[in-house]
Scaffold this active site. Structure first.
Site, mmCIF file in Angstrom:
data_model
loop_
_atom_site.group_PDB
_atom_site.id
_atom_site.type_symbol
_atom_site.label_atom_id
_atom_site.label_comp_id
_atom_site.label_asym_id
_atom_site.label_seq_id
_atom_site.Cartn_x
_atom_site.Cartn_y
_atom_site.Cartn_z
ATOM 1 N N ASP A 69 -42.652 -74.606 30.650
ATOM 2 C CA ASP A 69 -41.798 -74.378 29.765
ATOM 3 C C ASP A 69 -41.459 -72.604 29.772
ATOM 4 O O ASP A 69 -42.360 -72.136 30.313
ATOM 5 C CB ASP A 69 -42.444 -74.713 28.246
ATOM 6 C CG ASP A 69 -43.940 -74.014 27.942
ATOM 7 O OD1 ASP A 69 -44.560 -74.181 29.269
ATOM 8 O OD2 ASP A 69 -44.046 -73.440 26.935
ATOM 9 N N GLU A 134 -47.095 -74.009 26.679
ATOM 10 C CA GLU A 134 -47.790 -72.852 26.519
ATOM 11 C C GLU A 134 -47.181 -71.744 26.018
ATOM 12 O O GLU A 134 -48.030 -70.799 25.262
ATOM 13 C CB GLU A 134 -48.060 -72.323 28.140
ATOM 14 C CG GLU A 134 -49.026 -71.441 28.454
ATOM 15 C CD GLU A 134 -48.701 -69.999 28.257
ATOM 16 O OE1 GLU A 134 -49.765 -69.153 27.973
ATOM 17 O OE2 GLU A 134 -47.510 -69.647 28.156
HETATM 18 ZN ZN LIG Z 1 -46.699 -67.970 31.230
#
Ligand SMILES: [Zn+2]
Length: 378
Positions: A69, A134
């Protein structure tokens, strides 16, 4: 011939995988890993795609960890090139995620391909732990994969996280830990009243000031060899109705600690509540922990990573624990030695994010050499 690291990085940047949407990135990685004989396990949780893949059956496990991501591109008209159209200029690859961290993912995958072709019967296990959550909440990503792996007694011995840790030159800084992060939302209660009749009210701002003064001036610890001193910052403060004749009956403050391994979450909470009680405030406090501090002491992994960087770059990396939190905080629970090593972080989360193509190629060779040093018996 186009470099395979560059080509894969471009393919990944082309997917607008804004957190937590993986947008097909992991499928690209899975197809590459399947071709070289990795066992693949997808572990989706809610809106998040996660991947656990490994090669080899037993022995020590070396994991490469990362995320597919990216943060949103923001105002796309401010970019030199469209953020999801990977563009090369002057040796730099531009695009959202180029440095954080699709470039590292490409470097890792190509390193694994080259390593497995050279050493199909290596010792131990080479594994990947990849998530698409994340950058945002980090609630359905690495944390859940780690829980699942721990439930079935999987062991991770060494872990390289591909976060962009380099500052000026590739490999000049690696991270061997991160500070903890703890946030408090404090509400101090007073009694609202007319400004002209203060004896009938209790001003929440006035009563909070001695507490705030002590909070701001308190020295929490001295840090240690690996961590800077714990720091506290007030991020939000609010009181009052906007009127000039009302004594505020409530003050709301949010503050955050970035803390070293010298303190625990419990100790910080206790110390704050002790000050609150000292000033006899009527309060309510809510705490939220986003990560405990973690540290990998000097040992096998740090030695190997430092040697390999010296071999390829000609200088020793500096160890650091600064910056925000990372998914390393979850993997640390498994007792693994963890080092974060990735490209230069100057443009991450910014407009015109970019990475040096030569650095990515070099990073891939460094990752490959780390695989060899850990997974080939001397
Ligand atoms: Zn990162």
């Amino acid at each position: 011939m186009i470099c395979p690291v560059l080509k894969l990085a471009q393919q990944l940047i082309q997917q607008p995988s804004v957190s937590p949407n993986d947008h097909g990135c992991q499928t690209i990685l899975i197809n590459r890993l399947k071709k070289i004989g990795f066992s693949i396990e997808v572990m989706p949780f809610d809106d998040t795609a996660n991947l656990w893949a490994y090669h080899g059956e037993q022995g020590e496990t070396l994991v490469f960890a990362g995320h597919t991501d990216v943060v949103p591109a923001g105002a796309t008209q401010n970019w030199r090139y469209p953020p999801f159209t990977p563009t090369l200029n002057n040796g730099l690859l531009y695009g959202r995620g180029a440095a954080d961290m699709k470039g590292s993912l490409a470097a890792m995958i190509v390193a694994a391909e080259r390593f497995i072709i050279d050493f199909p019967n290596h010792a131990g296990r080479l594994a990947f732990l990849i998530t698409s959550d994340e950058e945002a909440k980090a609630t359905n990503g690495t944390v859940k994969v780690v829980d699942k792996l721990m439930m079935r007694n999987e062991q991770i011995d060494y872990c390289i996280v591909g976060e962009p840790t380099s500052q000026v030159k590739l490999g000049d800084i690696i991270k061997n830990g991160r500070r903890g992060s703890l946030t408090a939302k404090l509400t101090v209660q007073g009694i609202q009243g007319h400004i002209a009749y203060p004896h009938l009210a209790n001003n929440a701002i006035h009563s909070s000031l001695p507490f705030l003064n002590e909070l701001v001036n308190k020295k929490w610890d001295d840090g240690n060899a690996f961590f800077p001193p714990t720091s506290m910052q007030i991020s939000n403060i609010h009181a009052g109705t906007g009127s000039n004749n009302i004594i505020p009956g409530e003050l709301v403050i949010q503050f955050n600690f970035r803390f070293s391994t010298e303190l625990t979450e419990q100790q910080i909470r206790q110390q704050v509540e002790t000050i609150l009680k000292k000033y006899q405030l009527n309060y309510k406090i809510e705490w939220s922990l986003s990560g405990h501090p973690f540290l990998t002491e000097k040992g096998k992994l740090i030695n190997i990573v430092s040697q390999v960087i010296a071999q390829y770059c000609g200088y020793q990396p500096q160890l650091s624990t600064d910056g925000g939190t990372s998914d390393g905080r979850f993997i640390a629970k498994m007792g693994a030695q963890i080092v974060e090593l990735g490209p230069i972080n100057e443009t991450i989360h910014k407009v015109d994010e970019c990475v040096s193509v030569v650095d990515l190629q070099q990073l891939s060779l460094i990752y490959q050499q780390i695989m060899q040093k850990i997974l080939l018996p001397a």
